[in-house]
Write an enzyme that holds these catalytic residues in place. Structure first.
Site, short mmCIF file in Angstrom:
data_model
loop_
_atom_site.label_atom_id
_atom_site.label_comp_id
_atom_site.label_asym_id
_atom_site.label_seq_id
_atom_site.Cartn_x
_atom_site.Cartn_y
_atom_site.Cartn_z
N TRP A 232 -13.46 -16.54 -7.94
CA TRP A 232 -12.82 -16.42 -9.25
C TRP A 232 -13.19 -17.56 -10.21
O TRP A 232 -12.69 -17.59 -11.32
CB TRP A 232 -11.30 -16.35 -9.09
CG TRP A 232 -10.83 -15.02 -8.62
CD1 TRP A 232 -10.37 -14.00 -9.40
CD2 TRP A 232 -10.77 -14.54 -7.27
NE1 TRP A 232 -10.03 -12.92 -8.63
CE2 TRP A 232 -10.27 -13.22 -7.31
CE3 TRP A 232 -11.12 -15.09 -6.04
CZ2 TRP A 232 -10.09 -12.44 -6.18
CZ3 TRP A 232 -10.94 -14.31 -4.90
CH2 TRP A 232 -10.43 -13.02 -4.97
N CYS A 268 -10.50 -8.59 -7.88
CA CYS A 268 -9.49 -7.63 -7.43
C CYS A 268 -9.90 -6.17 -7.62
O CYS A 268 -9.67 -5.34 -6.74
CB CYS A 268 -8.15 -7.91 -8.10
SG CYS A 268 -8.05 -7.47 -9.85
N HIS A 326 -3.85 -6.93 -12.25
CA HIS A 326 -4.26 -7.00 -10.84
C HIS A 326 -4.36 -5.58 -10.30
O HIS A 326 -3.54 -4.72 -10.64
CB HIS A 326 -3.27 -7.82 -10.02
CG HIS A 326 -3.64 -7.94 -8.58
ND1 HIS A 326 -4.87 -8.42 -8.18
CD2 HIS A 326 -2.97 -7.63 -7.44
CE1 HIS A 326 -4.93 -8.41 -6.86
NE2 HIS A 326 -3.79 -7.93 -6.38
N ASP A 349 -3.08 -3.89 -0.52
CA ASP A 349 -3.87 -4.78 -1.37
C ASP A 349 -4.91 -5.54 -0.55
O ASP A 349 -4.56 -6.42 0.23
CB ASP A 349 -2.94 -5.78 -2.08
CG ASP A 349 -3.63 -6.53 -3.20
OD1 ASP A 349 -4.88 -6.47 -3.28
OD2 ASP A 349 -2.94 -7.20 -3.98
N TYR A 507 -9.03 -13.30 -16.30
CA TYR A 507 -7.98 -12.30 -16.05
C TYR A 507 -6.94 -12.77 -15.04
O TYR A 507 -5.83 -12.25 -15.00
CB TYR A 507 -8.61 -10.97 -15.62
CG TYR A 507 -8.85 -10.83 -14.13
CD1 TYR A 507 -7.92 -10.18 -13.32
CD2 TYR A 507 -10.00 -11.34 -13.52
CE1 TYR A 507 -8.12 -10.04 -11.97
CE2 TYR A 507 -10.21 -11.20 -12.17
CZ TYR A 507 -9.27 -10.55 -11.39
OH TYR A 507 -9.47 -10.41 -10.05
#
Length: 675
Positions: A232, A268, A326, A349, A507
């Site tokens: 990220w 994600c 997300h 997830d 994000y």
């Protein structure tokens, strides 16, 4: 009965079992549904009552009847679709047709099929999948429209951007593309549970809850030889930017052909999309979900605390964050391990955030349990509940080190979105996760979750109000204004300080450099007065600070000198990329070469260089790319690409235009392929 050969009737069976898009060169069937095989005999034919035999179906390296990975059964007069069974459907001359049905709760995976008649004769191998068409299967869906969308559809739309500017990004799930099913089965065989105890793991594969939990752990590589490596921050020079991916096919193939080396990199929406592809490939109905303003709570207290300075910059780094959005997945299945009423969509997830039972995975947990505040339900209900319901408390840290709490609240869990069935429209499913704000049912859900602070905060109504409004068009490359609206809802005149700032952000909520700032030390407000304060955002300032997400965080802080109270307003804006225009030339037919003309306009006041166009589409084309010349400011880039469809039906042609300054700009065109 002397068997010369066995015909597994792959084309007939695969078509009947909705697996023919995988190809018809091998047998791929779904559990709880009969399939036909033909035994060709050398001589003598088949004699009922004389030629007694048994069939063996086995999966895993250590098959066992007790563990449910080996089935031994003899032909009966008719099929019993509640268990492994067989019957002779036709016997004529030198061939015998057998109808075979697997148990509706059999383990999925690769099977060997053999016949015992004194000696054991191998009849071949087949792949067994979950069956959403079978009412006795735990993944059964009762409408064809749902099965078509959540099992058979090979492309879709994933929502990104911001809750006030939702951006649909096309994605090629490609679950039936060549090699993908084998890669999905390999994921199961590489998971640590299988490596520790293959027999137990293969037995567990009868349960979609177990398989979904394995996939949640194996799509990321934090604990194992999983598919994707998450990143990220920083650059992606030793891999591929998450923004590059247009579909799951290349990712899964790269992982499978590189001896299960994790593919760099994912974020994600990529994790969720790959999990959706694998789930659909294995027969679990699945869809990708986007939750806007998604809370990431690391200490399970259901509260997100943030500290910012007077310039709107985070001053205390915490692992608790609010992501602009997300993505996760939902799989459809029964939950016999829970109370009645919690079957249906289960949230899972695969993005590695927090450990569950010592492993980076999350779910599956019933969506209904989240809505009802039943956070003791398996698996990981508190974490998912917080993502859509957390309290957010923000503190202002002054230059002298003192800290004060902002009045007002921030919401999380907005515009929870997925693609609608049968169309490219967005479906808002927030009501499946949350009751309406302030309703009796919402209060009851929070009380069940032991989480009442938010309801108290919602009642606070400060006398001064501040909100942020934006221009109708905010295109990348343009200058535009944003506005802070300050209102004095008291009977007294107010002297205030207004700090209005903007910063590039990613994000996942990490703030970057300054894009513009205004500080009004003496803002006078008469009783009942509202003032509009503009802030100009110039491309020459924000252009070099933007992240790949094209997001800018606006923060307005209003300080009341008389009461010493501070009021906060925050908003994230998305800068629009140019539209990609796609024109298909010619009549689309199977195995007919087609051309697509792609046009993109440069919206920036500077040339675009290192330009490349990538094209992809399930059953349309393999990954194609074309390099284009530098594009002058305001000029169009035109590229023609060619592709040959391999199957009929509705397909998406996905296009990704990449350049140094614009990054990745994506679009798609629906194409109906005739037979």
């Amino acid at each position: 009965m002397d068997i010369a050969r066995c015909n597994l009737e792959c084309e007939l069976n695969n078509t009947d079992h909705h697996t023919d898009l995988n190809g018809v060169d091998r047998l791929i069937v779904r559990r709880g549904q009969p399939f036909i095989i033909t035994l060709h005999l050398n001589s003598g034919g088949y004699q009922p009552g004389v030629d007694d035999f048994r069939l063996l179906a086995e999966t895993g390296p250590y098959s066992s009847e007790k563990m449910g990975t080996k089935a031994i059964f003899s032909p009966d007069d008719s099929i019993d679709d509640t268990r492994w069974s067989a019957s002779v459907s036709c016997s004529e001359g030198d061939y015998v047709s057998l109808s075979i049905c697997s148990s509706p709760d059999a383990s999925i995976g690769r099977y060997s099929l053999s016949l015992e008649q004194g000696d054991t004769v191998s009849l071949g191998e087949f792949v067994l999948l979950f069956n959403p068409w079978c009412p006795r299967d735990a993944v059964y869906m009762d409408t064809e429209e749902e099965r078509a969308e959540y099992v058979l559809t090979q492309d879709g739309i994933i929502y990104r951007g911001d809750h006030k500017y939702l951006q649909g990004t096309p994605w090629n799930f490609g679950q039936f593309e060549e090699g993908i099913l084998d890669a999905c089965l390999r994921i199961l065989d590489e998971n640590p549970k299988y490596l520790r105890n293959a027999q137990d793991d293969c037995s567990g594969r009868r349960n979609p809850v177990y398989v979904s939990r394995v996939l949640s752990a194996m799509i990321n590589c934090n604990d194992d030889k999983g598919v994707l490596w998450g990143k990220w921050s920083g650059d992606y020079k030793d891999g591929i930017s998450p923004m590059y991916w247009r579909g799951s096919v290349e990712i899964l193939r790269n992982w499978d052909t590189s001896s299960c080396t994790p593919v760099r990199y994912g974020q994600c929406w990529v994790f969720a999309a790959v999990a959706c592809s694998v789930s659909r490939a294995l027969g679990i109905p699945c869809r990708v979900i986007t939750n806007y303003l998604s809370a990431h709570d690391t200490n399970s207290n259901l509260v997100i605390e943030r500290y910012i300075d007077e310039n709107g910059k985070l001053v205390k780094q915490s692992r608790d964050m609010i992501w602009n959005y997300h993505c996760w997945v939902e799989g459809w299945m029964r939950r016999p391990d829970l109370l009645d009423g919690y079957d249906g969509w289960q949230a899972s997830d695969p993005t590695p955030q927090e450990k569950s039972e010592g492993v980076y995975c999350c779910g599956p947990v019933p969506v209904k349990a989240i809505k009802e505040g039943q956070i003791v339900f398996k698996y990981d209900a508190p974490f998912v509940f917080t993502e859509v319901n957390a309290d957010v408390v923000t503190y202002l840290q002054h230059k002298d080190g003192s800290v004060q709490k902002f009045l007002g609240t921030s919401q999380v869990g907005l515009c929870i979105s997925t693609k609608s069935k049968g169309t490219d429209k967005r479906e808002d499913i927030t009501h499946l996760y949350k009751y309406p704000e302030g309703s009796k049912e919402e209060r009851e859900a929070f009380e069940r979750a032991g989480h009442q602070n938010k309801l108290l905060q919602q009642q606070l109504q400060p006398g001064l109000h501040i909100k942020i409004k934006v221009s109708p068009e905010m295109k990348k490359g343009c200058d535009f204004d944003v506005f802070a609206y300050v209102t004095n809802n008291t009977n007294a005149a107010k002297m205030c300080r207004l700090m209005f700032c903007s910063r590039a952000t990613s994000y996942d909520g990490i703030l970057g450099d300054d894009c513009g700032f205004k500080d009004l030390l003496n803002l006078k407000l008469a009783p009942g007065e509202e003032k509009q304060v503009p802030l100009k955002l110039n491309y020459c300032k924000y252009g070099s600070t933007l992240t790949k997400d094209n997001l800018i965080r606006l923060t307005a802080i209003l300080f009341d000198y008389s009461t010493k109270e501070a009021i906060l307003a925050m908003r994230t804006i998305v800068l629009e990329n140019p539209e990609i225009k796609i024109k298909v030339l010619g009549e689309p037919k199977v195995n007919r070469k087609l051309a697509a003309e792609i046009t993109v306009k440069n919206p920036l006041p500077e040339p675009l260089s290192s330009c490349c166009v990538f094209v992809e589409g399930a059953n349309l084309t393999a990954n194609e790319d074309q390099v284009t010349a530098s594009i002058a400011p305001g000029a169009d880039a035109k590229v023609k690409v060619y592709f040959t469809p391999s199957h009929s039906g509705l397909r998406k042609l996905l296009v990704d235009f990449h350049s140094d300054n614009l990054g990745h700009v994506k679009g798609y065109r629906n194409v109906i392929i005739g037979k």
